[in-house]
Design a protein around this motif. Sequence first.
Motif, PDB file in Angstrom:
ATOM      1  N   VAL A  93       0.840  -1.202   0.000  1.00 39.31           N
ATOM      2  CA  VAL A  93       0.000   0.000   0.000  1.00 39.31           C
ATOM      3  C   VAL A  93       0.871   1.247   0.000  1.00 39.31           C
ATOM      4  N   TYR A  94       1.882   1.258   0.854  1.00 42.95           N
ATOM      5  CA  TYR A  94       2.785   2.403   0.952  1.00 42.95           C
ATOM      6  C   TYR A  94       3.476   2.663  -0.389  1.00 42.95           C
ATOM      7  N   ALA A  95       3.979   1.602  -1.010  1.00 42.79           N
ATOM      8  CA  ALA A  95       4.654   1.751  -2.301  1.00 42.79           C
ATOM      9  C   ALA A  95       3.697   2.273  -3.368  1.00 42.79           C
ATOM     10  N   ALA A  96       2.484   1.742  -3.378  1.00 44.27           N
ATOM     11  CA  ALA A  96       1.495   2.194  -4.368  1.00 44.27           C
ATOM     12  C   ALA A  96       1.150   3.661  -4.158  1.00 44.27           C
ATOM     13  N   GLU A 129      12.276   1.544   3.938  1.00 43.26           N
ATOM     14  CA  GLU A 129      13.597   2.094   3.631  1.00 43.26           C
ATOM     15  C   GLU A 129      14.007   1.763   2.195  1.00 43.26           C
ATOM     16  N   GLN A 130      13.720   0.547   1.759  1.00 38.41           N
ATOM     17  CA  GLN A 130      14.028   0.168   0.375  1.00 38.41           C
ATOM     18  C   GLN A 130      13.207   0.980  -0.620  1.00 38.41           C
ATOM     19  N   ILE A 131      11.965   1.209  -0.272  1.00 37.08           N
ATOM     20  CA  ILE A 131      11.096   1.992  -1.158  1.00 37.08           C
ATOM     21  C   ILE A 131      11.652   3.398  -1.334  1.00 37.08           C
ATOM     22  N   LYS A 162      14.498   7.495  -4.500  1.00 35.99           N
ATOM     23  CA  LYS A 162      15.574   8.494  -4.538  1.00 35.99           C
ATOM     24  C   LYS A 162      16.548   8.168  -5.652  1.00 35.99           C
ATOM     25  N   GLY A 163      16.888   6.885  -5.796  1.00 29.07           N
ATOM     26  CA  GLY A 163      17.809   6.471  -6.850  1.00 29.07           C
ATOM     27  C   GLY A 163      17.268   6.707  -8.246  1.00 29.07           C
ATOM     28  N   ALA A 164      15.938   6.755  -8.367  1.00 29.40           N
ATOM     29  CA  ALA A 164      15.314   7.012  -9.666  1.00 29.40           C
ATOM     30  C   ALA A 164      15.260   8.504  -9.993  1.00 29.40           C
ATOM     31  N   GLY A 165      15.756   9.323  -9.082  1.00 28.85           N
ATOM     32  CA  GLY A 165      15.796  10.764  -9.334  1.00 28.85           C
ATOM     33  C   GLY A 165      14.510  11.496  -9.010  1.00 28.85           C
TER      34      GLY A 165
END
Length: 206
Positions: free
Chosen positions: A96-99, A128-130, A135-138
Amino acid sequence: MQQDRRTIISGLALLLAATPGLALAQGRDPDVEAILNDPEAPVSGNPKGNVTIVAFLDYNCPFCKKAAPDLARVVREDGQIRLVYKDWPVIAETSVYAAQLALAAAYQGAYAKAHDALMATKGRLSREQIAAALKGAGIDLARLEADVNGKAAQITALLQRNMAQADSLGLQGTPTYLIGPFRTSTQDYAGFKQVVADARKKQALP
């Protein structure tokens, strides 16, 4: 939902081109227009493509992640596929959080970046991974947080519509793909190409 990657589920799940609704597992009629054309559902590929794929996905689903590169490749190479994303977080709280974050990223024009980054992250996601993936995707995390909070009502409503649509279709798990008039689960590159070709043939019939 793990199934033979090249097997189309028998029968028509949805006659996308013409039928106003087919009574399916739950005894409720799917709203075809809402499934195909929710104005807030993210869309990629060719918006005027001659085949529509509606993808019900969860960012914690290993089969969704495995199929994602092949689906993206088919959409890119074909050039005539309209891909509609249905974030359907059914596996875990972090789903849910990721979505929510992926949909919030759409407000900065970055849904595709968020989606791809989360699908590329291995294993069951933590918060944390999300955050690290986005962040890594800019993606602008400060704006993302603001949009998650400021657009909470719209994001929640969209997720609820996706849930209701999945329920009306009698879906049992992720991934589920509606490809033209067919419904299928996990596919590889060749499998996606075959179902798209079959969908075009079916849609061309009088």
